[in-house]
Design an enzyme around this catalytic site. Structure first.
Site: not given
Ligand code: F6P
Length: 326
Positions: A14, A25, A75, A106-107, A129, A131, A133, A166, A175, A190, A226, A250
């Site tokens: 992603g 850079a 990917r 990671d991948g 990324t 995320d 993570d 609301r 993910r 929140a 998500e 909502r």
């Molecule tokens: O980049 C990571 C991520 O943003 C995740 O949080 C999300 O689930 C995923 O990519 C969505 O990927 P795609 O763009 O392939 O739907």
């Protein structure tokens, strides 16, 4: 001068804001070190298919402020196979590219590790990324910008939520990880946050919502990652609506807007630092490592380690959400 003369750079997985700053850079640091830089388009798939172009300094002008990635990202299923990686290694040999910088998650690093092992090609990874993570770095490129984007969106949702009394369930990306959700929840005040790392306790959630939200005179925000195991914002909103038919509920799913946009100063500077450090590491004969930032210092983390370990959410930040929604 070391033996490395040509350095390839690619973005994979992603995209994330700041990837362009990292590409810039890497290219400029390679040139600074007397090497040639090559851009590999469409991630590992582009590598297999030889989508490669020499990048000179001016090719990366005026991109530091742009989101997305000028090298595109993909990917690749083929690269997950030894045959695919052999093709990639042959392409690198054809172009006489001696080393690679992979910007991704990671991948992407799992694939990179295999390429190093099977074909002895030095590879250094830069964590990119939204995320956040990745084990071994406090921050990944794109995370800060994505959180800022989410915060800006939630602030706007709060205006309309308040105008109508609301209760909003706002779904943010993540993910497998709740970093964006947690930081966004704290920064927007929140009522609650739901993350994949913690099993959702519905009784607890009802308690927090009932305490803070009154459909007659107040509004509320729940941030849902998500990947939350209870099924995402729509699913949890439905459960709450069943229990409280009087609530005005909502749902808003922020989605891919979190991946785009101009990178924050933090991501631009981080990407610049890691890009230069990646080339330095290659010049220093390093291979099979990711660069990270820990306590404001650049660190080298073996691919093995970052792939194997999971970065945990800070429990103190999690409890902050509870304490501050008292
Ligand atoms: O980049 C990571 C991520 O943003 C995740 O949080 C999300 O689930 C995923 O990519 C969505 O990927 P795609 O763009 O392939 O739907």
């Amino acid at each position: 001068m070391g033996k490395i003369k040509r350095i390839g750079v690619l973005t994979s997985g992603g995209d994330a804001p700041g990837m362009n700053a990292a590409i810039r850079a890497v290219v400029r640091a390679a040139i600074f070190n007397g090497c040639e830089a090559y851009g590999i388009y469409d991630g590992y798939q582009g590598l297999i298919e030889g989508e490669i172009k020499r990048l000179r300094s001016h090719d990366v002008s005026n991109i530091i402020q742009r989101g997305g990635t000028i090298l595109k990202s993909a990917r690749s299923v083929e690269f997950r196979t030894p045959e695919g990686r052999t093709k990639a290694a042959c392409v690198l040999a054809d172009y006489q590219i001696d080393a690679l910088v992979v910007i991704g998650g990671d991948g992407s690093f799992t694939g990179a590790k295999c390429l190093v092992q099977e074909h002895d090609i030095p590879i250094v990874g830069i964590p990119g990324t939204i995320d956040n993570d990745l084990y071994g770095t406090d921050s990944t490129i794109g995370y800060d910008t994505a959180v800022n984007t989410a915060i800006e969106a939630v602030d706007k949702i709060k205006d309309t939520a308040s105008a109508h009394n609301r209760l909003f369930f706002v779904e943010v990306m993540g993910r497998d990880a709740g970093f964006i959700a947690l930081r966004t929840a704290i920064a927007t005040g929140a009522e609650a946050v739901l993350v994949p790392e913690v099993e959702t306790d519905l009784t607890d959630l009802y308690h927090f919502i009932e305490k803070d939200y009154n459909p007659k005179n107040s509004s509320g925000i729940v941030i849902v990652a998500e990947g939350d195991k209870s099924g995402g914002a729509y699913s949890i909103a439905e459960k709450v609506a069943q229990k409280h038919p009087d609530y005005d509920i909502r749902v808003s799913v922020l989605g891919h807007m979190q991946r785009g946009g101009s990178p924050s100063q933090f991501d631009r500077v981080l990407a610049s630092q890691l890009g230069v450090a990646a080339v330095d590491a290659l010049m220093d004969d390093q291979k099979s490592i990711m660069l990270g930032i820990m306590n404001k210092e650049i660190v080298h983390v073996p691919f093995n380690k970052t792939i194997k370990h999971t970065k945990n959410l800070n429990p103190e930040l999690l409890s902050l959400v509870r304490i501050l929604s008292v």
